[in-house]
Design a protein around this motif. Sequence first.
Motif, PDB file in Angstrom:
ATOM      1  N   LEU A   1     -43.151  22.560  20.983  1.00 49.65           N
ATOM      2  CA  LEU A   1     -44.453  21.908  20.867  1.00 49.65           C
ATOM      3  C   LEU A   1     -44.971  22.050  19.443  1.00 49.65           C
ATOM      4  N   GLU A   2     -45.570  20.997  18.926  1.00 55.73           N
ATOM      5  CA  GLU A   2     -46.174  20.992  17.583  1.00 55.73           C
ATOM      6  C   GLU A   2     -45.150  21.180  16.462  1.00 55.73           C
TER       7      GLU A   2
ATOM      8  N   GLU B   1     -39.955  28.584  23.642  1.00 62.97           N
ATOM      9  CA  GLU B   1     -38.513  28.599  23.398  1.00 62.97           C
ATOM     10  C   GLU B   1     -37.709  28.096  24.581  1.00 62.97           C
ATOM     11  N   ASN B   2     -38.155  28.363  25.790  1.00 58.47           N
ATOM     12  CA  ASN B   2     -37.377  28.044  26.979  1.00 58.47           C
ATOM     13  C   ASN B   2     -37.818  26.773  27.682  1.00 58.47           C
TER      14      ASN B   2
ATOM     15  N   LEU C   1     -45.054  13.832  27.928  1.00 59.45           N
ATOM     16  CA  LEU C   1     -45.577  13.833  29.300  1.00 59.45           C
ATOM     17  C   LEU C   1     -45.870  15.246  29.803  1.00 59.45           C
ATOM     18  N   GLY C   2     -45.583  16.248  28.989  1.00 60.16           N
ATOM     19  CA  GLY C   2     -45.751  17.637  29.409  1.00 60.16           C
ATOM     20  C   GLY C   2     -44.507  18.426  29.057  1.00 60.16           C
ATOM     21  N   THR C   3     -44.408  19.629  29.610  1.00 59.57           N
ATOM     22  CA  THR C   3     -43.240  20.470  29.368  1.00 59.57           C
ATOM     23  C   THR C   3     -42.626  20.892  30.693  1.00 59.57           C
ATOM     24  N   MET C   4     -41.380  21.323  30.617  1.00 61.29           N
ATOM     25  CA  MET C   4     -40.674  21.834  31.794  1.00 61.29           C
ATOM     26  C   MET C   4     -39.676  22.868  31.313  1.00 61.29           C
TER      27      MET C   4
END
Length: 176
Positions: A74-75, A6-7, A19-22
Amino acid sequence: MENRNENYVILVDEKDNPLGTMEKIEAHEKAKLHRAFSVFIYNSKNELMLQQRALTKYHTPGLWTNTCCSHQRLEESNIEAGKRRLHEEMGFSTELKETISFIYKAPFENGLTEHEFDYILVGEYQNDPLPNPDEVHDWKWMSLDDIENDINKNPNLYTEWFKIIFEKHKSEMVKS
């Protein structure tokens, strides 16, 4: 993992490759390009449902903008994300259609920057919403001509992303 989801935002390149998450605030502090969506809901009179952002939002509080917007998890597909957030913010569900996507960058006075790969999702709804007061201060239906005139007269009352979308992509954000 759900709280993290969520965040966090999904970082992407200029072709929307993940490229990923942050963490969301960190991405806005560092102006990192991330995936987002903007929902535009119309009624049968071709009026757009606008929301005034809650006065407690961490950026652009109290400004008018499109029906709702947020970040995919994600997803989660763009449509799934749009429907989820529309229900969370405005309290209703409707079918959405993906139209276009584009990249924009908008810095804010508080030092945060929206740098988003934004998908425009369009739908139709005829009733009043049941807005979440933590997200939405007020709402209204407005014709596109009235919105355009008001943005020209009072640009400081609208979010930067809404003004960018409205100016550059007005023809793509209308319902078909």
